[in-house]
Design an enzyme around this catalytic site. Structure first.
Site, PDB file in Angstrom:
ATOM      1  N   GLU A 159     -11.285  -9.387   2.836  1.00 19.06           N
ATOM      2  CA  GLU A 159      -9.958  -9.029   3.520  1.00 19.06           C
ATOM      3  C   GLU A 159     -10.274  -8.992   4.986  1.00 19.06           C
ATOM      4  O   GLU A 159     -11.101  -8.242   5.399  1.00 19.06           O
ATOM      5  CB  GLU A 159      -9.552  -7.683   2.928  1.00 19.06           C
ATOM      6  N   THR A 185      -7.297   6.332   9.932  1.00 21.64           N
ATOM      7  CA  THR A 185      -7.321   5.326   8.944  1.00 21.64           C
ATOM      8  C   THR A 185      -8.579   4.557   9.100  1.00 21.64           C
ATOM      9  O   THR A 185      -9.478   4.782   9.966  1.00 21.64           O
ATOM     10  CB  THR A 185      -6.037   4.711   9.293  1.00 21.64           C
ATOM     11  N   THR A 186      -8.512   3.617   8.016  1.00 24.35           N
ATOM     12  CA  THR A 186     -10.030   2.870   8.125  1.00 24.35           C
ATOM     13  C   THR A 186      -9.927   2.141   9.493  1.00 24.35           C
ATOM     14  O   THR A 186      -9.040   1.413   9.995  1.00 24.35           O
ATOM     15  CB  THR A 186      -9.908   1.517   7.077  1.00 24.35           C
ATOM     16  N   ARG A 240       2.983  18.943   1.280  1.00 20.37           N
ATOM     17  CA  ARG A 240       3.329  20.333   0.479  1.00 20.37           C
ATOM     18  C   ARG A 240       2.483  20.701  -0.980  1.00 20.37           C
ATOM     19  O   ARG A 240       3.002  21.402  -1.296  1.00 20.37           O
ATOM     20  CB  ARG A 240       4.743  20.156   0.184  1.00 20.37           C
ATOM     21  N   ARG A 289      -7.226  12.832   0.461  1.00 15.72           N
ATOM     22  CA  ARG A 289      -6.335  13.388   1.606  1.00 15.72           C
ATOM     23  C   ARG A 289      -5.052  13.116   1.087  1.00 15.72           C
ATOM     24  O   ARG A 289      -3.899  13.447   1.669  1.00 15.72           O
ATOM     25  CB  ARG A 289      -6.763  12.935   3.013  1.00 15.72           C
ATOM     26  N   HIS A 290      -4.884  11.661   0.288  1.00 15.74           N
ATOM     27  CA  HIS A 290      -3.514  11.481   0.063  1.00 15.74           C
ATOM     28  C   HIS A 290      -3.614  10.987  -1.246  1.00 15.74           C
ATOM     29  O   HIS A 290      -3.115  11.833  -2.360  1.00 15.74           O
ATOM     30  CB  HIS A 290      -3.020  10.167   0.870  1.00 15.74           C
ATOM     31  N   GLU A 336      -8.534   0.161  -2.887  1.00 16.51           N
ATOM     32  CA  GLU A 336      -9.437   0.587  -1.871  1.00 16.51           C
ATOM     33  C   GLU A 336     -10.578   1.744  -1.983  1.00 16.51           C
ATOM     34  O   GLU A 336      -9.848   2.484  -2.458  1.00 16.51           O
ATOM     35  CB  GLU A 336      -8.680   0.717  -0.590  1.00 16.51           C
ATOM     36  N   GLY A 352       0.880  -1.199   4.522  1.00 19.77           N
ATOM     37  CA  GLY A 352       1.335   0.064   4.025  1.00 19.77           C
ATOM     38  C   GLY A 352       2.234   0.617   5.118  1.00 19.77           C
ATOM     39  O   GLY A 352       3.644   0.857   4.971  1.00 19.77           O
ATOM     40  N   HIS A 353       1.580   1.038   6.275  1.00 21.08           N
ATOM     41  CA  HIS A 353       2.450   1.950   7.020  1.00 21.08           C
ATOM     42  C   HIS A 353       3.539   1.315   7.762  1.00 21.08           C
ATOM     43  O   HIS A 353       4.652   2.072   7.619  1.00 21.08           O
ATOM     44  CB  HIS A 353       1.354   2.175   8.314  1.00 21.08           C
ATOM     45  N   HIS A 365      -5.642   3.456  -1.738  1.00 24.68           N
ATOM     46  CA  HIS A 365      -6.993   4.030  -1.226  1.00 24.68           C
ATOM     47  C   HIS A 365      -7.334   5.293  -1.799  1.00 24.68           C
ATOM     48  O   HIS A 365      -6.742   6.541  -1.608  1.00 24.68           O
ATOM     49  CB  HIS A 365      -7.114   4.008   0.350  1.00 24.68           C
ATOM     50  N   ARG A 370      -9.535   8.123  -1.505  1.00 25.22           N
ATOM     51  CA  ARG A 370     -10.616   8.556  -0.282  1.00 25.22           C
ATOM     52  C   ARG A 370     -11.322   9.544  -0.908  1.00 25.22           C
ATOM     53  O   ARG A 370     -11.295  10.421  -1.844  1.00 25.22           O
ATOM     54  CB  ARG A 370      -9.859   9.042   0.903  1.00 25.22           C
ATOM     55  N   ASN A 390       0.816  -1.167   0.013  1.00 24.83           N
ATOM     56  CA  ASN A 390      -0.110   0.187  -0.114  1.00 24.83           C
ATOM     57  C   ASN A 390       0.921   1.445   0.047  1.00 24.83           C
ATOM     58  O   ASN A 390       1.853   1.426   0.818  1.00 24.83           O
ATOM     59  CB  ASN A 390      -0.864  -0.027   1.264  1.00 24.83           C
ATOM     60  N   HIS A 443      -4.224  -4.587   7.685  1.00 28.83           N
ATOM     61  CA  HIS A 443      -4.319  -3.535   8.549  1.00 28.83           C
ATOM     62  C   HIS A 443      -3.659  -3.541   9.650  1.00 28.83           C
ATOM     63  O   HIS A 443      -3.547  -4.720  10.414  1.00 28.83           O
ATOM     64  CB  HIS A 443      -5.482  -3.234   8.887  1.00 28.83           C
ATOM     65  N   GLY A 444      -2.538  -2.781  10.100  1.00 31.32           N
ATOM     66  CA  GLY A 444      -1.701  -2.861  11.372  1.00 31.32           C
ATOM     67  C   GLY A 444      -0.825  -3.781  11.342  1.00 31.32           C
ATOM     68  O   GLY A 444      -0.170  -3.966  12.455  1.00 31.32           O
ATOM     69  N   ASP A 451      -0.068   4.376  -0.166  1.00 29.59           N
ATOM     70  CA  ASP A 451      -0.702   5.715   0.181  1.00 29.59           C
ATOM     71  C   ASP A 451       0.108   6.697   1.077  1.00 29.59           C
ATOM     72  O   ASP A 451      -0.147   7.883   0.759  1.00 29.59           O
ATOM     73  CB  ASP A 451      -2.009   5.424   1.184  1.00 29.59           C
ATOM     74  N   HIS A 452       0.776   6.585   1.841  1.00 30.07           N
ATOM     75  CA  HIS A 452       1.681   7.183   2.591  1.00 30.07           C
ATOM     76  C   HIS A 452       2.605   8.043   2.006  1.00 30.07           C
ATOM     77  O   HIS A 452       3.032   9.129   2.260  1.00 30.07           O
ATOM     78  CB  HIS A 452       2.507   6.347   3.881  1.00 30.07           C
TER      79      HIS A 452
END
Ligand code: PXP
Length: 238
Positions: free
Chosen positions: A151, A100-101, A18, A49-50, A70, A213-214, A43, A45, A7, A191-192, A9-10
């Site tokens: 998932e 986050t979700t 910026r 936002r990202h 997603e 992702g994270h 994702h 959204r 993922n 997730h996580g 997204d980050h």
């Protein structure tokens, strides 16, 4: 063998800080694939936002592995997906205020609407996965929507505060894999997940894809994305 869906997204989160051009999640996706990721997840959204629409459009052309979008099961997002045609859509609940979700989709409560989204996406040739908590009711309802996959939301497992709670969550996930397969559903998880808590899950058979992702992006800040992806792929394959 389970696959890593990276993922990205980050990368877009940092770029949007910026409102500039860097870092570009499109480049991150390509680097992730070169390092061994077998899927790329983004994702889109509602609040953008990202990830931006431009990222989706470009990645549809550049991602060589499985491209997983997603998204909320909204009319706007289903229309976008049917036009862009990712390989798979993972339907997630979306709430504007969340970081986050936060939880799985309530397929039981929204059976008709989600079934409609699944049918529309199928008609466009897109596979559909539903992001749900490891609950038998949600799995049975997912089967009724005609989705291809579920998932399993691993957030409760990842957040478990002690060994007993962690074992309980692992058992719930194992039961969810068994029931999901019984219902003919492909099983993914995410997730996580990080470089520690992936290990017991990677030992389970029956999970086809981990969407992460994270933790990978966080490690990439220290060791680079190539190394961070390779480290996770190795843990998943072990
Ligand atoms: N799977 C789903 C459905 C998600 O919504 C997310 C977060 O975007 C992930 C996996 C990845 O979670 P994490 O960033 O915690 O690895």
């Amino acid at each position: 063998m389970a696959k890593l869906g990276l993922n990205v997204d980050h990368f877009a989160t940092v770029r949007q800080a910026r409102l500039g051009a860097e870092p570009d999640p499109v480049i991150a996706a390509a680097m992730g694939e070169l390092a061994g990721a077998e899927g790329i997840t983004i994702h889109l959204r509602e609040d953008r936002r990202h990830i931006q629409d431009r990222d989706l459009e470009i990645m549809r052309k550049t991602v060589k592995t499985k491209f997983n979008l997603e998204m909320a099961p909204s009319v706007e997002m289903v229309d976008i997906a049917c036009r862009v045609k990712p390989d798979q859509c993972t339907l997630v609940p979306e709430n504007r205020e969340e970081l986050t979700t936060e939880g799985g989709l309530d397929v039981v409560a929204h059976l008709v609407g989600i079934s409609l989204s699944v049918n529309t996406l199928h008609a466009a040739g897109i596979k559909v996965s539903l992001f749900i908590d490891p609950s038998p009711d949600q799995i049975n309802a997912s089967y009724m929507t005609d989705a291809d996959a579920i998932e399993i939301h691993t957030g409760r497992y990842a957040d478990a505060q002690d060994e007993k709670a962690r074992q309980q969550e692992l058992e719930a996930i194992r039961d969810a894999i068994v029931l999901g397969h019984k219902q003919g559903l492909t099983v993914h998880a995410g997730h996580g997940l990080n470089y520690v808590n992936i290990i017991p899950l990677a030992r389970f058979s029956g999970i086809e894809e981990f969407n992460i992702g994270h933790s990978i992006v966080a490690r990439a800040m220290y060791v680079g994305l190539d190394q961070a992806v390779r480290d996770m792929v190795r843990l998943i394959r072990q």
